[in-house]
Design a protein around this motif. Structure first.
Motif, mmCIF file in Angstrom:
data_model
loop_
_atom_site.group_PDB
_atom_site.id
_atom_site.type_symbol
_atom_site.label_atom_id
_atom_site.label_comp_id
_atom_site.label_asym_id
_atom_site.label_seq_id
_atom_site.Cartn_x
_atom_site.Cartn_y
_atom_site.Cartn_z
ATOM 1 N N THR A 114 -14.515 -5.214 20.976
ATOM 2 C CA THR A 114 -15.718 -5.872 21.503
ATOM 3 C C THR A 114 -16.825 -4.882 21.819
ATOM 4 O O THR A 114 -17.996 -5.149 21.559
ATOM 5 C CB THR A 114 -15.369 -6.658 22.779
ATOM 6 N N TYR B 299 -19.160 -3.686 18.901
ATOM 7 C CA TYR B 299 -20.196 -4.661 18.559
ATOM 8 C C TYR B 299 -21.257 -4.719 19.665
ATOM 9 O O TYR B 299 -22.459 -4.784 19.391
ATOM 10 C CB TYR B 299 -19.574 -6.038 18.336
ATOM 11 N N GLY B 300 -20.793 -4.695 20.903
ATOM 12 C CA GLY B 300 -21.723 -4.832 22.019
ATOM 13 C C GLY B 300 -22.694 -3.682 22.143
ATOM 14 O O GLY B 300 -23.875 -3.882 22.448
ATOM 15 N N THR C 16 -19.941 -11.280 16.380
ATOM 16 C CA THR C 16 -19.331 -11.134 17.707
ATOM 17 C C THR C 16 -18.815 -12.475 18.225
ATOM 18 O O THR C 16 -17.676 -12.569 18.717
ATOM 19 C CB THR C 16 -20.353 -10.560 18.701
ATOM 20 N N LEU D 156 -19.070 -5.640 26.880
ATOM 21 C CA LEU D 156 -19.741 -6.595 25.995
ATOM 22 C C LEU D 156 -20.444 -7.682 26.800
ATOM 23 O O LEU D 156 -21.561 -8.094 26.461
ATOM 24 C CB LEU D 156 -18.737 -7.220 25.028
#
Length: 415
Positions: free
Chosen positions: A204, A207-208, A238, A275
């Motif tokens: 996560t 992507y965050g 996401t 995230l």
């Protein structure tokens, strides 16, 4: 969460957690966001103490007691905590460096480590060649530099930071770390094969960290389509990957690579909390994303609240938010993630964008912070041998050989 923090107690080192250094930076970042969103200032004193103490002698978040084993990503989380302080108008310390200058110092010490000798660019995971993972270039280190540069650009208005943010992004997009067609974000790539392949674990926070940086660049550039495309691409993947449809119809956040099989380590238990904060930032500064993000933050918070029912006092938070009862896990990481998802919901209820130097930011700038002689990444690696190097080597060889022959002649004569 703070039941697990002892750095403010007599005889302890401020700003440290048992067995981890980077997580403390993430913890203080979370506390600053919590203060800003809730108005609860009761933890500000220990937050300021920890963030200042760990800045180190050169005020660049490379303290002497930790610097030998730091990765670029470790240092970066403290830099992100510092820029968060500046953006939330968290008061500068009266007897220490400003929050903005601390963030600038992290940027200034990481830029010299940009490694063009292998893979034509990128930060390595580790700062030092003796640490495992030095041969890897990873998303969180490069994504962290990208996000920090984007936030410094927005806060200061200085184009050099935006140029670096674009440079890091473009390098990642040209590497196996980031695919801007599918918006897949990999974890690592290796210099051992010239960064041709990747370690494609899905986390996560990878992507965050890119989503958050792209959102800041979109906001800084007043809506450049390049960055809106990046925000939407990363956000869509996401939401698809980390909000599985079987968990309350896709409304509950999960670290899908480890949670369902119970293998999450300490670091991985922190990721979805990070995230959560970056999703809230994105919803705030890219308003077109809010309707996709906010319901999922709400659903995740409701699920996490059911998990925060364990332990003797009923406040221990578990890891698997999609379970209706406490899953038996506890620790600072699961508490931090739960606090983050609750804080993220408070953040999106306000109308306050992160401030800049022109919209109320008060933290003092020092664009040269951290430039007092920090060695670059490339200085640890052999340089290209030149003709003058060879000539010097021959001269030294002749001198040493002459001295050895003279010594042996003297010894034979004396004998």
């Amino acid at each position: 969460m703070l039941k697990y923090y002892h750095g403010n107690e007599p005889g302890q080192t401020p700003g440290t957690l048992d067995g981890t250094w980077w997580e403390a930076g993430a913890m203080f970042m979370t506390l600053v966001q919590y203060w800003h969103a809730s108005g609860d200032s009761s933890h500000n004193e220990i937050t300021t103490q920890g963030l200042q103490w760990q800045a180190g002698e050169n005020h660049d978040y490379q303290p002497a007691n930790s610097s030998a084993y730091l990765g670029n990503d470790d240092q970066m989380f403290w830099g992100l905590a510092a820029i968060t302080c500046a953006e939330t108008r968290y008061r500068d310390a009266s007897d220490g460096p400003s929050w903005l200058s601390l963030a600038q110092a992290v940027f200034n010490t990481q830029i010299p480590r940009w490694d063009t000798r292998d893979c034509h660019g990128g930060l390595r995971w580790q700062m030092h060649s003796w640490l495992p993972g030095f041969d890897l270039k990873n998303t969180v280190s490069n994504g962290g530099l990208f996000q920090l540069a984007a936030r410094l650009a927005r806060y200061t208005g200085d184009q050099k930071y935006a140029d670096w943010a674009t440079k890091v992004w473009d390098w990642m997009a040209g590497s196996p770390l980031l695919d801007t067609e599918t918006w897949n974000v990999a974890d690592t790539t290796s210099v051992k094969n010239d960064c041709k392949t990747n370690g494609n674990e899905q986390w996560t926070y990878n992507y965050g960290i890119l989503l958050g940086g792209a959102a800041y660049m979109y906001n800084f550039t007043d809506g450049d389509p390049k960055w809106l495309d990046a925000v939407n691409g990363l956000l869509n993947v996401t939401l698809r990957l980390f909000f599985p449809p079987q968990y309350n119809k896709g409304m509950v956040l999960s670290e899908v690579s480890c949670e369902p099989i119970g293998t999450c380590n300490r670091d991985q238990m922190c990721f979805k909390g990070l995230l959560s904060i970056w999703l809230a930032n994105t919803a705030t500064i890219v308003p077109s994303t809010a309707e996709r993000i906010i319901p999922r933050l709400q659903g995740s918070a409701e699920a996490a609240a059911r998990q925060c029912s364990g332990g003797e006092d009923g406040t221990a938070c578990g890891v698997q938010w999609y379970q209706n009862e406490w899953d038996g896990k506890n620790g600072i990481e699961s508490q931090m993630s739960a606090l983050s998802i609750f804080t993220a919901n408070l953040m999106v209820q306000t109308t306050q964008d992160p401030v800049t130097s022109k919209t109320g930011g008060l933290s003092q700038s020092d664009s040269n912070a951290g430039t007092g002689g920090t060695p670059s990444q490339n200085s640890e690696r052999p340089h290209h041998i030149t003709t003058s190097d060879r000539a010097g080597a021959w001269l030294i060889t002749i001198l040493i050989s002459g001295a050895w022959i003279s010594m042996m002649t003297w010894l034979v004569w004396e004998w």
